[in-house]
Design a protein around this motif. Structure first.
Motif, mmCIF file in Angstrom:
data_model
loop_
_atom_site.group_PDB
_atom_site.id
_atom_site.type_symbol
_atom_site.label_atom_id
_atom_site.label_comp_id
_atom_site.label_asym_id
_atom_site.label_seq_id
_atom_site.Cartn_x
_atom_site.Cartn_y
_atom_site.Cartn_z
ATOM 1 N N ALA A 1 -40.142 17.417 -5.634
ATOM 2 C CA ALA A 1 -39.762 17.319 -4.466
ATOM 3 C C ALA A 1 -40.606 16.096 -3.614
ATOM 4 O O ALA A 1 -40.011 15.128 -2.915
ATOM 5 N N ALA A 2 -41.824 16.436 -3.541
ATOM 6 C CA ALA A 2 -42.864 15.564 -2.873
ATOM 7 C C ALA A 2 -42.820 14.222 -3.479
ATOM 8 O O ALA A 2 -42.723 12.924 -2.896
ATOM 9 N N LEU A 3 -42.823 13.980 -4.649
ATOM 10 C CA LEU A 3 -42.760 12.806 -5.429
ATOM 11 C C LEU A 3 -41.474 11.928 -5.298
ATOM 12 O O LEU A 3 -41.474 10.804 -5.098
ATOM 13 N N ALA A 4 -40.174 12.756 -5.302
ATOM 14 C CA ALA A 4 -39.045 12.104 -5.123
ATOM 15 C C ALA A 4 -39.023 11.465 -3.639
ATOM 16 O O ALA A 4 -38.530 10.336 -3.534
ATOM 17 N N HIS A 5 -39.363 12.185 -2.667
ATOM 18 C CA HIS A 5 -39.617 11.608 -1.213
ATOM 19 C C HIS A 5 -40.495 10.372 -1.173
ATOM 20 O O HIS A 5 -40.128 9.424 -0.711
ATOM 21 N N ALA A 6 -41.700 10.501 -1.893
ATOM 22 C CA ALA A 6 -42.656 9.381 -2.043
ATOM 23 C C ALA A 6 -42.093 8.229 -2.294
ATOM 24 O O ALA A 6 -42.635 7.217 -2.041
ATOM 25 N N VAL A 7 -41.383 8.301 -3.547
ATOM 26 C CA VAL A 7 -40.762 7.172 -4.095
ATOM 27 C C VAL A 7 -39.552 6.711 -3.658
ATOM 28 O O VAL A 7 -38.929 5.422 -3.876
ATOM 29 N N GLY A 8 -39.015 7.034 -2.727
ATOM 30 C CA GLY A 8 -38.070 6.922 -1.906
ATOM 31 C C GLY A 8 -36.637 7.124 -2.534
ATOM 32 O O GLY A 8 -35.590 6.574 -2.349
ATOM 33 N N LEU A 9 -36.536 8.069 -3.130
ATOM 34 C CA LEU A 9 -35.335 8.684 -3.797
ATOM 35 C C LEU A 9 -34.493 9.624 -3.045
ATOM 36 O O LEU A 9 -33.299 9.799 -3.340
ATOM 37 N N GLY A 10 -34.827 9.886 -1.801
ATOM 38 C CA GLY A 10 -33.999 10.704 -0.766
ATOM 39 C C GLY A 10 -32.662 10.005 -0.580
ATOM 40 O O GLY A 10 -31.722 10.621 -0.723
ATOM 41 N N LYS A 11 -32.582 8.764 -0.265
ATOM 42 C CA LYS A 11 -31.129 8.195 -0.090
ATOM 43 C C LYS A 11 -30.434 8.043 -1.434
ATOM 44 O O LYS A 11 -29.322 7.911 -1.342
ATOM 45 N N HIS A 12 -31.148 7.926 -2.545
ATOM 46 C CA HIS A 12 -30.227 8.013 -3.783
ATOM 47 C C HIS A 12 -29.702 9.388 -4.026
ATOM 48 O O HIS A 12 -28.605 9.732 -4.397
ATOM 49 N N TYR B 1 -29.394 12.103 -1.720
ATOM 50 C CA TYR B 1 -28.624 12.493 -0.320
ATOM 51 C C TYR B 1 -28.369 11.339 0.447
ATOM 52 O O TYR B 1 -28.839 10.984 1.413
ATOM 53 N N PRO B 2 -27.227 10.339 -0.089
ATOM 54 C CA PRO B 2 -26.995 9.307 0.649
ATOM 55 C C PRO B 2 -26.352 9.481 2.245
ATOM 56 O O PRO B 2 -25.350 10.680 2.229
ATOM 57 N N GLY B 3 -26.148 8.455 2.725
ATOM 58 C CA GLY B 3 -25.284 8.744 4.086
ATOM 59 C C GLY B 3 -25.990 9.239 5.138
ATOM 60 O O GLY B 3 -26.993 10.109 5.057
ATOM 61 N N ASN B 4 -25.086 9.329 6.359
ATOM 62 C CA ASN B 4 -25.540 10.126 7.535
ATOM 63 C C ASN B 4 -25.638 11.723 7.235
ATOM 64 O O ASN B 4 -26.370 12.476 7.454
ATOM 65 N N GLU B 5 -24.552 11.883 6.238
ATOM 66 C CA GLU B 5 -24.426 13.328 6.050
ATOM 67 C C GLU B 5 -25.540 13.877 5.237
ATOM 68 O O GLU B 5 -25.786 15.155 5.035
ATOM 69 N N GLY B 6 -26.430 13.027 4.522
ATOM 70 C CA GLY B 6 -27.629 13.654 3.659
ATOM 71 C C GLY B 6 -28.705 13.508 4.491
ATOM 72 O O GLY B 6 -29.756 13.692 3.923
ATOM 73 N N ARG B 7 -28.783 13.052 5.871
ATOM 74 C CA ARG B 7 -29.799 12.975 6.619
ATOM 75 C C ARG B 7 -30.760 14.134 6.688
ATOM 76 O O ARG B 7 -32.010 14.245 6.515
ATOM 77 N N SER B 8 -29.913 15.288 6.933
ATOM 78 C CA SER B 8 -30.763 16.583 7.214
ATOM 79 C C SER B 8 -31.428 16.930 5.859
ATOM 80 O O SER B 8 -32.672 17.324 5.814
#
Length: 251
Positions: free
Chosen positions: A158-169, A171-178
């Motif tokens: 999870a830490a690495l996924a966040h670090a490389v910017g996979l969050g929007k991939h 959990y896309p869109g406004n619904e994935g913000r949280s």
């Protein structure tokens, strides 16, 4: 190290693969993430350990994984603990392709040849079994949804996924913000994963790549109207530059 368990670099790469296009999300930062994921995997195998912001080899014995053992040997040759940001920011030519080829040999992806503009050859990689990627993401979903501290492997992923910017991939869109926010928060559950993830983000933001400037001597005033240089933003991955040639290579 037995092969009954997928390594964190493999799982990070499978998470980044787009099942529709066959390309990887955030390819430039993903290369840094894979180098960081190797460090986490070696730490979980008991071969290295954090030493402040540095990485020290504690057991140089090979793991049995050729790619990890290559990284372990390079670390051993340094002779002294190396800063995580310097290691991750070093040249890692072909690391993503090495892992894509490995996943292909393992039967988890298959290569699809193509061309861009009818001239430049390209290679896409399609997962042979999307259930594997869904199972990996389900672990992240569970940690995000329940709030229960995840196991070290999931926390590091999870830490690495966040670090490389996979969050929007993922959990896309406004619904994935949280969900993206909670993904970022999982970084605190694994010290090694957190160290490596912060190093990945520091490399992207240029922190640690250049020596810090010494403060101005006492009594020396800045020129009137001069503006101090802003601090590099930490924790926010920079968006990689994209160009025709970057899109032409295998993602």
């Amino acid at each position: 190290m037995g092969r009954s368990r997928r390594t964190i670099p493999e799982e990070l790469l499978l998470l980044a693969l787009d099942p529709t296009t066959g390309t990887t999300a955030q390819p430039q930062s993903l290369d840094l993430g894979l180098a960081g994921a190797q460090l986490v995997e070696l730490a979980l195998a008991g071969r290295i350990a954090p030493d402040g912001d540095r990485i020290a080899v504690v057991v140089p014995r090979p793991t049995g994984d050729p790619t990890l053992d290559c990284a372990l040997e390079l670390l051993r040759r340094r002779g002294a603990p190396v800063r995580a940001v310097n290691w991750i920011g070093g040249p890692r030519l072909g690391l993503r392709q090495t892992y894509l080829s490995h996943l292909e040999r393992c039967g988890m992806v298959h290569a699809v040849a193509g061309q861009m503009c009818g001239v430049l050859p390209t290679t896409r990689y399609q997962a042979t079994d999307n259930e594997i990627s869904r199972e990996i993401k389900a672990r992240l979903d569970s940690a995000i949804r329940t709030g229960v501290p995840p196991d070290p492997r999931t926390a590091a992923l999870a830490a690495l996924a966040h670090a490389v910017g996979l969050g929007k991939h993922l959990y896309p869109g406004n619904e994935g913000r949280s969900s993206r926010s909670r993904l970022r928060d999982l970084i605190r559950h694994d010290p090694m994963g957190g160290l490596v993830a912060h190093a990945v983000m520091d490399v992207q933001n240029g922190v640690g790549a250049q020596p810090r400037r010494n403060p101005a001597p006492a009594g020396r005033q800045a020129a009137p109207g001069a503006r101090s240089a802003p601090e590099p933003a930490r924790g926010v991955p920079m968006q990689p530059r994209r160009g025709p040639m970057a899109r032409a290579v295998a993602h």
